[in-house]
Design a protein around this motif. Structure first.
Motif, short mmCIF file in Angstrom:
data_model
loop_
_atom_site.label_atom_id
_atom_site.label_comp_id
_atom_site.label_asym_id
_atom_site.label_seq_id
_atom_site.Cartn_x
_atom_site.Cartn_y
_atom_site.Cartn_z
N VAL A 188 0.86 -1.19 0.00
CA VAL A 188 0.00 0.00 0.00
C VAL A 188 0.90 1.24 0.00
O VAL A 188 2.02 1.21 0.52
N PRO A 189 0.44 2.37 -0.56
CA PRO A 189 -0.85 2.55 -1.25
C PRO A 189 -0.81 1.97 -2.65
O PRO A 189 0.27 1.70 -3.19
N GLY A 190 -1.99 1.82 -3.26
CA GLY A 190 -2.06 1.24 -4.57
C GLY A 190 -3.20 1.79 -5.38
O GLY A 190 -3.66 2.92 -5.17
N LEU A 191 -3.70 0.96 -6.31
CA LEU A 191 -4.69 1.42 -7.26
C LEU A 191 -6.01 1.78 -6.58
O LEU A 191 -6.65 2.77 -6.94
N SER A 192 -6.42 0.97 -5.60
CA SER A 192 -7.68 1.27 -4.93
C SER A 192 -7.61 2.60 -4.20
O SER A 192 -8.58 3.37 -4.18
N ASP A 193 -6.46 2.91 -3.59
CA ASP A 193 -6.29 4.20 -2.94
C ASP A 193 -6.25 5.34 -3.95
O ASP A 193 -6.77 6.44 -3.71
N LEU A 194 -5.64 5.07 -5.11
CA LEU A 194 -5.56 6.10 -6.15
C LEU A 194 -6.94 6.41 -6.72
O LEU A 194 -7.32 7.57 -6.87
N LEU A 195 -7.70 5.35 -7.02
CA LEU A 195 -9.02 5.58 -7.60
C LEU A 195 -9.99 6.18 -6.59
O LEU A 195 -10.93 6.89 -6.96
N ALA A 196 -9.79 5.87 -5.30
CA ALA A 196 -10.65 6.45 -4.27
C ALA A 196 -10.28 7.88 -3.95
O ALA A 196 -10.99 8.54 -3.18
N GLY A 197 -9.17 8.39 -4.48
CA GLY A 197 -8.78 9.78 -4.26
C GLY A 197 -8.00 10.00 -2.99
O GLY A 197 -7.77 11.16 -2.62
N ARG A 198 -7.57 8.96 -2.31
CA ARG A 198 -6.80 9.14 -1.07
C ARG A 198 -5.35 9.50 -1.33
O ARG A 198 -4.71 10.11 -0.48
N GLY A 218 -2.26 10.44 -4.65
CA GLY A 218 -2.05 10.79 -6.03
C GLY A 218 -1.24 9.74 -6.75
O GLY A 218 -0.77 8.76 -6.18
N LEU A 219 -1.05 9.97 -8.04
CA LEU A 219 -0.30 9.01 -8.85
C LEU A 219 1.14 8.91 -8.40
O LEU A 219 1.74 7.82 -8.45
N ALA A 220 1.72 10.03 -7.92
CA ALA A 220 3.12 10.01 -7.49
C ALA A 220 3.34 9.07 -6.32
O ALA A 220 4.37 8.39 -6.23
N ARG A 221 2.39 9.01 -5.39
CA ARG A 221 2.55 8.11 -4.24
C ARG A 221 2.15 6.69 -4.57
O ARG A 221 2.65 5.74 -3.97
N ALA A 222 1.23 6.51 -5.51
CA ALA A 222 0.76 5.16 -5.82
C ALA A 222 1.76 4.37 -6.63
O ALA A 222 1.86 3.16 -6.50
N ILE A 223 2.53 5.06 -7.48
CA ILE A 223 3.46 4.36 -8.35
C ILE A 223 4.79 4.16 -7.62
O ILE A 223 5.27 5.05 -6.91
N MET A 250 14.45 15.94 -6.66
CA MET A 250 13.46 14.86 -6.72
C MET A 250 12.24 15.39 -7.45
O MET A 250 11.74 16.47 -7.15
N ARG A 251 11.72 14.59 -8.42
CA ARG A 251 10.58 14.99 -9.25
C ARG A 251 9.33 14.29 -8.73
O ARG A 251 9.32 13.07 -8.52
N PHE A 252 8.29 15.05 -8.53
CA PHE A 252 7.01 14.52 -8.06
C PHE A 252 5.92 14.94 -9.04
O PHE A 252 5.43 16.07 -8.99
N PRO A 253 5.56 14.07 -9.98
CA PRO A 253 4.48 14.43 -10.90
C PRO A 253 3.16 14.44 -10.17
O PRO A 253 2.88 13.58 -9.34
N THR A 254 2.35 15.42 -10.45
CA THR A 254 1.04 15.54 -9.81
C THR A 254 0.00 15.82 -10.86
O THR A 254 0.25 16.54 -11.83
N ASN A 255 -1.21 15.28 -10.63
CA ASN A 255 -2.33 15.51 -11.54
C ASN A 255 -3.54 16.02 -10.79
O ASN A 255 -4.65 15.99 -11.30
N THR A 256 -3.36 16.48 -9.57
CA THR A 256 -4.51 16.74 -8.72
C THR A 256 -4.95 18.19 -8.69
O THR A 256 -5.94 18.52 -8.04
#
Length: 575
Positions: free
Chosen positions: A364-374, A376-381, A515-521
């Protein structure tokens, strides 16, 4: 068919052999003993015209007489048996050897002594009955001749008296003389025949080979019963195997997937090459070479614009997880950027552990956390430690994700990953467990089916191919795996990623590298406002670089952490 279901035929054959052995032990033992009788011809014996046996004695008739009531009654008297003569006669069998005047009388009984005595008794009874019958006929002939002799004697006495009173030379004298001569001749003939009959000795036959005590029973025949039971069991087993093959819809080999499921087989794994849940296959091992060939075939099939590959199973289980993880690892070893997405959403963290354990990342975290909005993509990947070009998004936490596979957030995530380049491999749930596989396949460029033999069924395979066809996703083929139940089960209570004592330390290179942190939020307007606020509050040595012009949707923050070097060294590790 026999190769697949040989155990059914083997069990049925064993059951047939056991039934034959049980029948042999359950049936009563039967012993037989035979007596050979030489039949002598008698005066009253006349062979029927056209009879099977030649000679004066009709042996076929004599064979029937052995089992007659008269002979059976005499045999019962000789045996002093309480059984009725009719029952005794049923145990007698008579054979007539060819070109002989011999009768072979066989008697069967439950013990050797009874068989021996029964055969001898019937032979003796037959001879006695034959002698008595012949003697009775002889006595009747003697009696008849005696009566005729008396009549002739009386007649001859009357003729002599009349002849003494007749006038000599008269015609009466000559007639009486002629009658007396005829009567005398008849009397002499009858007297001679009577003398012959009174001196005749009756010889009906004799026993030339008496009954012997049998050593072994003739019934039940153990070898015949075993052979018969085994053959019947084998036939029934083959029939049962045929019926099972006819109605069994499970896929048992790669040929079944190709022929019965009409799906191209990309790779077929066996027990030696099947991956486990503890790690991905090494590139130079037997299983790794299989996935390398699979990778080459997929790359040769995909179009230049194809990036997203979905791997789904035809039955419930972890077949898709193993195939997706090892395929992603094989693609990443070519130097391409690969993102593996665990989209088989679990019900607990324990279910998410195999994918994280195989790749050495956190569950964790993973896809379910990403899709639930908890998150972002940077932390999930997460980037895998052993394969630098492979990144993974695990299935995530235990929160329910019902309906999230059809959400816009998932589509945006895949679109963002497409713009980053490389390949995206999605581990989808089985087509038979939910509709998520179909939803994910609609967002992918190609699909691969993971077929677990002896668990997947032909209707499920056909349904999976049909589902992919309905959403317009090209099906590259199937990867066939043996049944995974024999694989060793790892300890899911252990952490997915084990950190050593040195892995918590921050090196100088880590502090000096941005350090690069891509964000889409956030949107562009919100990003500018946050950027202005951040410039007013941050320290002089902290710089914020605006988003890159390479993408209109991605905002990248670059933090210079070089100023933390001295502080980290002075305050110690872990501050």
């Amino acid at each position: 068919m026999f190769r697949r279901h040989w155990w059914i035929a083997l069990i049925a054959t064993g059951a047939g052999l056991a039934a034959g052995a049980a029948l042999t032990s359950a049936l009563p033992k039967v012993y037989e003993s035979s007596t050979a009788v030489l039949v002598q011809a008698l005066d009253q014996d006349t062979n029927a015209q056209g009879g099977r046996t030649k000679g004066s004695v009709n042996l076929d008739t004599e064979a029937q007489l052995v089992g007659s009531g008269a002979v059976a009654t005499k045999a019962a008297a000789l045996l002093r048996s309480a059984r009725s003569p009719i029952d005794l006669a049923k145990d007698v069998k008579v054979e007539v050897p060819a070109n002989t005047t011999v009768l072979v009388i066989t008697f069967k009984a439950g013990s050797p002594q009874e068989a021996q005595s029964g055969s001898h008794a019937f032979a003796e009874a037959y001879l006695r009955n034959r002698e008595e019958t012949a003697q009775h006929g002889l006595d009747q002939q003697i009696k008849t001749l005696t009566t005729k002799i008396k009549q002739l004697t009386t007649t001859l006495t009357g003729i002599n008296g009349r002849l003494s009173r007749a006038v000599k030379g008269s015609p009466d004298e000559s007639n009486l003389q002629s009658l007396r001569n005829n009567s005398q001749n008849q009397l002499n003939g009858l007297t001679g025949r009577l003398n012959e009959l009174t001196t005749t000795t009756v010889g009906a036959g004799s026993i030339i080979s008496d009954a012997r005590l049998p050593d072994t029973p003739v019934s039940p025949n153990g070898m015949i019963n075993l052979a018969t039971g085994g053959m019947i069991g084998l036939l029934l087993g083959v029939g049962a195997a045929f019926v099972r093959e006819r109605f069994d819809r499970r896929l048992r080999s790669a040929a079944d997937v190709r022929d019965r499921g009409r799906v191209n087989v990309l790779a077929a794994l066996d027990e030696r090459t099947t991956p486990h849940f503890d790690d991905v296959l090494q590139p130079y091992g037997a299983g790794g070479r299989v996935f390398n060939r699979l990778r080459n075939e997929i790359l040769a099939t995909l179009r230049p614009s194809d990036q997203v590959i979905v791997v789904t199973g035809t039955s419930r289980g972890s077949a898709a997880t193993l195939v997706a993880a090892n395929l992603a690892a094989a693609l990443a070893r070519t130097g391409s950027d690969v993102v593996l997405i665990g989209a088989h959403l679990p019900d607990s963290v324990v279910d998410a552990a195999p994918l994280a354990r195989m790749l050495g990342v956190s569950a964790v975290p993973g896809l379910s956390d990403l899709l639930a909005g908890r998150v972002g993509l940077a932390r999930a990947i997460q980037r895998t430690p052993r394969i630098p070009s492979l990144r993974v998004i695990t299935t995530g936490g235990a929160a329910t994700a019902a309906g999230l596979m059809q959400s816009q957030r998932l589509k945006d995530t895949l679109e963002a990953l497409r713009r980053q380049g490389g390949y995206v491999v999605i581990e989808a749930p089985s087509t038979s467990s939910s509709a998520d596989a179909q939803s994910l396949a609609s967002l992918a460029d190609a699909a691969i089916l993971a077929v677990e033999l002896r668990k997947s069924r032909r209707p499920a395979l056909l349904d999976a191919a049909e589902q992919l066809q309905r959403v317009g996703t090209p099906l590259l083929g199937a990867v066939v795996l043996p049944r995974l139940s024999h694989l060793p089960i790892v300890d899911v209570s252990a952490p997915a990623v084990t950190l050593t004592a040195d892995s918590n330390k921050i090196t100088d290179a880590d502090l000096t590298q941005p350090m690069r942190f891509p964000t889409n939020t956030v949107s562009s307007k919100e990003a500018k406002a946050r950027e202005k606020a951040l410039n007013e509050k941050t320290a002089p040595n902290a710089q914020v670089r605006p988003r890159s012009a390479e993408s209109s949707d991605e905002i990248t923050a670059v933090l210079d952490m070089s100023g933390m070097k001295d502080t980290a060294n002075s305050e110690g590790d872990g501050k």
